[in-house]
Design an enzyme around this catalytic site. Structure first.
Site, PDB file in Angstrom:
ATOM      1  N   HIS B 139       0.868  -1.176   0.000  1.00  0.00           N
ATOM      2  CA  HIS B 139       0.000   0.000   0.000  1.00  0.00           C
ATOM      3  C   HIS B 139       0.910   1.233   0.000  1.00  0.00           C
ATOM      4  CE1 HIS B 139      -2.748   2.946   1.933  1.00  0.00           C
ATOM      5  NE2 HIS B 139      -3.733   2.183   1.537  1.00  0.00           N
ATOM      6  N   ASP B 216       3.026  -4.851   8.005  1.00  0.00           N
ATOM      7  CA  ASP B 216       1.830  -4.030   7.867  1.00  0.00           C
ATOM      8  C   ASP B 216       0.630  -4.978   7.962  1.00  0.00           C
ATOM      9  OD1 ASP B 216      -0.360  -2.634   7.059  1.00  0.00           O
ATOM     10  OD2 ASP B 216       0.489  -1.932   5.156  1.00  0.00           O
ATOM     11  N   GLN B 219      -4.488  -5.238   6.814  1.00  0.00           N
ATOM     12  CA  GLN B 219      -5.495  -6.114   6.201  1.00  0.00           C
ATOM     13  C   GLN B 219      -5.506  -7.512   6.798  1.00  0.00           C
ATOM     14  OE1 GLN B 219      -7.779  -5.135   4.217  1.00  0.00           O
ATOM     15  NE2 GLN B 219      -6.991  -3.152   3.544  1.00  0.00           N
ATOM     16  N   LYS B 242     -10.371  -0.569  10.265  1.00  0.00           N
ATOM     17  CA  LYS B 242     -10.546  -1.785   9.461  1.00  0.00           C
ATOM     18  C   LYS B 242     -10.829  -2.986  10.357  1.00  0.00           C
ATOM     19  CE  LYS B 242      -7.169  -0.140   6.072  1.00  0.00           C
ATOM     20  NZ  LYS B 242      -7.846   0.270   4.837  1.00  0.00           N
ATOM     21  N   CYS B 380      -4.811   2.541  -3.623  1.00  0.00           N
ATOM     22  CA  CYS B 380      -3.542   2.997  -3.030  1.00  0.00           C
ATOM     23  C   CYS B 380      -2.434   2.005  -3.313  1.00  0.00           C
ATOM     24  CB  CYS B 380      -3.674   3.243  -1.525  1.00  0.00           C
ATOM     25  SG  CYS B 380      -4.859   4.503  -1.103  1.00  0.00           S
TER      26      CYS B 380
HETATM   27  C1  LIG Z   1      -2.328  -2.903   3.557  1.00  0.00           C
HETATM   28  C2  LIG Z   1      -2.634  -1.544   4.074  1.00  0.00           C
HETATM   29  N1  LIG Z   1      -1.702  -0.861   4.720  1.00  0.00           N
HETATM   30  C3  LIG Z   1      -1.933   0.361   5.220  1.00  0.00           C
HETATM   31  C4  LIG Z   1      -3.139   0.982   5.070  1.00  0.00           C
HETATM   32  C5  LIG Z   1      -3.315   2.360   5.600  1.00  0.00           C
HETATM   33  O1  LIG Z   1      -4.258   2.384   6.598  1.00  0.00           O
HETATM   34  P1  LIG Z   1      -4.774   3.786   7.165  1.00  0.00           P
HETATM   35  O2  LIG Z   1      -5.201   4.586   5.995  1.00  0.00           O
HETATM   36  O3  LIG Z   1      -5.897   3.394   8.054  1.00  0.00           O
HETATM   37  O4  LIG Z   1      -3.640   4.390   7.909  1.00  0.00           O
HETATM   38  C6  LIG Z   1      -4.150   0.317   4.396  1.00  0.00           C
HETATM   39  C7  LIG Z   1      -5.466   0.968   4.214  1.00  0.00           C
HETATM   40  O5  LIG Z   1      -6.020   1.114   3.178  1.00  0.00           O
HETATM   41  C8  LIG Z   1      -3.894  -0.972   3.884  1.00  0.00           C
HETATM   42  O6  LIG Z   1      -4.835  -1.631   3.224  1.00  0.00           O
END
Ligand SMILES: Cc1ncc(COP(=O)(O)O)c(C=O)c1O
Lengths: 161, 422
Positions: B139, B216, B219, B242, B380
């Site tokens: 992401h 990370d 998900q 999430k 993203c």
């Molecule tokens: C794999 C992953 N990492 C990081 C994020 C970033 O999360 P946030 O926007 O809640 O900080 C997301 C969210 O879309 C994600 O799907």
């Protein structure tokens, strides 16, 4: 299905399938690229300007039905017009797609009125206006790629994650 | 399981024993909403998941009866708020099985957590020529903070490539893991494709070379039970929104020794133990990283989300979601011209797809008018989209409250897309 057919009017579907003026323009003296990073729409607008007059215009690119049809119909709407006339059409078009749902389409907007349904779909406003922003950039002779994400907040901005 | 399934939805194959999806749906008020006059079919869980009543009520109760600043007042409300805030920390600790509560730092979300690690640990320890190893599945939030760090330090970003199914090329990973590598930052589950990465294997390989690993987990925590001690990861980050919790709150887990050695991220109240104009002594961890008044309501709400997950025996969700994934994969495969993007062997309940010439954005709008919420675009994941040669995909992402009937609605709506654009 009614809202659906209001957005995706036959004319739009037709221009999406068979976009007009879809080619690189031989002898173009201006061009600009437009990019909508949110949906990946990407177009290049080519212009052959004679002084202030748009003698010919074309586009190539990829995008959703709304952006493709809008590009196609934009070319039809501005061919033969002066810069100022094209700007005026854009002004009306922009008003229409960002307006309050239910407001009648502006007068003299002609065929572009088929995009009046877009104002019901805030996330699609950028798709509809990308071609026009790109046209403006080409007319102004700016070389940079314009991006819908660089617009002022509150304009066409409906950023989505 | 708290209760075996007693009633299945009409026409549905029986859910795995004990996953009473109807009862669980009853816990989520928003699932009773209608959209465009049609029942909401919410399939955008990877973007943000819905909140159970207990979380909503908990946040409301905090504001109605407990609202006060924390770590500051001597009055009862402040003490109560502080206690609830810290209680949430220990709930999160147990949820991911961290060794100590002080290894849980509350942040805004996964994004802030990664930025924090890059700008504290990274800025302190990385120098020109050092390498940061990420993957083509990341992401933007696990790409851009590292690029910003590279700009500041002269470190170099390296990217593990993927195959067409959306799986990491592990032999390439091993080649890219060198004595120059300072950190590996990889997602547990890919948001764009649903790929579940073999993070335990990656962590072990990296550790064998003395390289730290940031996972990370944005998900993964909504789908899989995570045990950070078993994984032995150095950093693990995720977002509350999430995970059926409020927005604006998330977690950075890091091993205590790392947090101890890291410089603070932001300066301000709470992160200090003493301030004079000559010198400030920083507070102990985790407070050193929690400058300013935090998102107290969000934190307490996230604690309530964890309580909720524990109450429904969250461990059973994965099997149910896998069943949804298989069912949905079957349905979508029957739709003419539709191609599923992301076909990793190990996958969470994410269905990314394209439909020939029909742009995902148009798919999304037609579905929206049928009450079906999906995500369309680059998710993203622009470098991933580029690798796949696609400007965008449409993505349906499921949670444990979704049903096979909802996937039937999705499939019907997709056939309507073909009617309009085919
Ligand atoms: C794999 C992953 N990492 C990081 C994020 C970033 O999360 P946030 O926007 O809640 O900080 C997301 C969210 O879309 C994600 O799907």
């Amino acid at each position: 299905m009614s809202e659906l057919s209001e957005l995706y009017q036959e004319v739009i579907l037709d221009h999406n399938k068979q976009p007009r003026n879809y080619r690189k323009l031989e002898g173009a003296n201006h061009h600009a690229e437009g990019y909508n990073p949110l949906c990946g729409d990407q177009i290049t607008v080519y212009l052959k300007m004679d002084g202030d007059k748009i003698e010919d215009v074309s586009f190539v690119g990829s995008g959703c039905a709304i952006s493709k049809a809008s590009s196609s119909m934009m070319t039809g709407a501005v061919k033969g017009k002066t810069k100022a006339e094209a700007e005026a059409v854009f002004e009306k078009f922009h008003q229409m797609v960002t307006g309050k749902p239910g407001t009648p389409a502006p007068e003299n907007i002609g065929k572009l009125a088929v995009f009046s349904g877009v104002c019901e779909f805030p996330s699609r406003v950028k798709c509809a206006s990308l071609a026009w922003h790109t046209l403006r950039s080409a007319m102004e002779g700016r070389d940079e790629t314009i991006s819908t994400e660089a617009e002022e907040a509150g304009d066409d901005a409906h950023p989505r994650r | 399981m708290s209760q075996p399934a007693t009633h299945n939805l009409p026409n549905a194959a029986p859910a795995p024993l004990g996953w009473d999806v109807r009862r669980i749906r009853g816990d989520f008020p928003i699932l009773r909403e209608t959209v465009q006059g049609k029942p909401l079919v919410y399939l955008d869980n990877a973007a943000s998941s819905q909140k159970p009543r207990s979380v909503i009520d908990r946040v409301q109760r905090y504001y109605e009866r407990e609202n006060a600043n924390i770590h500051r007042g001597v009055h009862l409300l402040s003490e109560k708020a502080t206690e609830e805030y810290e209680h949430a920390r220990s709930k999160l600790q147990h949820f991911i099985n961290a060794k100590e509560a002080r290894e849980i730092v509350f942040v805004r979300g996964a994004t802030e957590a990664i930025n924090l690690v890059a700008m504290t640990y990274g800025l302190k320890n990385f120098k020109a020529g050092d390498e940061i190893l990420i993957t083509n599945l990341e992401h933007h939030s696990n790409i851009v903070p590292w690029q910003m760090l590279c700009e500041r330090t002269g470190a170099i970003l390296k990217v593990v490539p993927i195959n067409d199914a959306g799986e990491l090329l592990l032999d390439e990973f091993e080649k890219l893991l060198t004595e120059k590598t300072k950190i590996v930052a990889v997602n547990h589950v890919s948001n764009g494709l649903g790929t579940i990465n073999p993070i335990k294997w990656i962590i072990d390989k990296a550790h064998a070379k003395g390289v730290l690993v940031l996972i990370d987990g944005a998900q993964s925590v909504p789908h899989l039970k995570v045990d950070v001690q078993a994984l032995d990861c150095d950093f693990f980050v995720f977002s509350g929104h999430k995970l059926f919790g409020p927005t604006g709150i998330g977690v950075l887990y890091a091993k205590a020794a790392l947090l101890e050695a890291m410089p603070p991220y932001q300066g301000g109240g709470d992160m200090i133990s003493a301030v004079t104009f000559e010198k400030t002594t920083y507070n102990v961890i985790p407070y050193k990283f929690e400058a300013g008044t935090p998102n107290i309501a969000g934190t307490i709400g996230l604690g309530a989300a964890v309580d909720y997950l524990n109450s429904i025996c969250f461990g059973g969700a994965a099997a149910y979601e896998h069943e949804l994934l298989e069912y949905g994969t079957g349905l979508l495969s029957e739709i003419p011209g539709l191609r599923i993007v992301g076909t990793a062997k190990e996958k969470a309940s994410v269905l990314s797809f394209v439909m020939g010439e029909i742009h995902p954005h148009d798919i999304g709008t037609v579905l929206d008018l049928e009450g079906v919420a999906i995500r369309t675009g680059h998710h993203c994941n622009m470098p991933l989209m580029k690798r796949l040669g696609l400007p965008a995909t449409a993505r349906a992402s499921m949670a444990f409250y979704n049903t096979k009937e909802e996937l039937d609605v999705l499939a019907r709506a997709l056939r309507k897309v073909i009617e309009v654009f085919g």
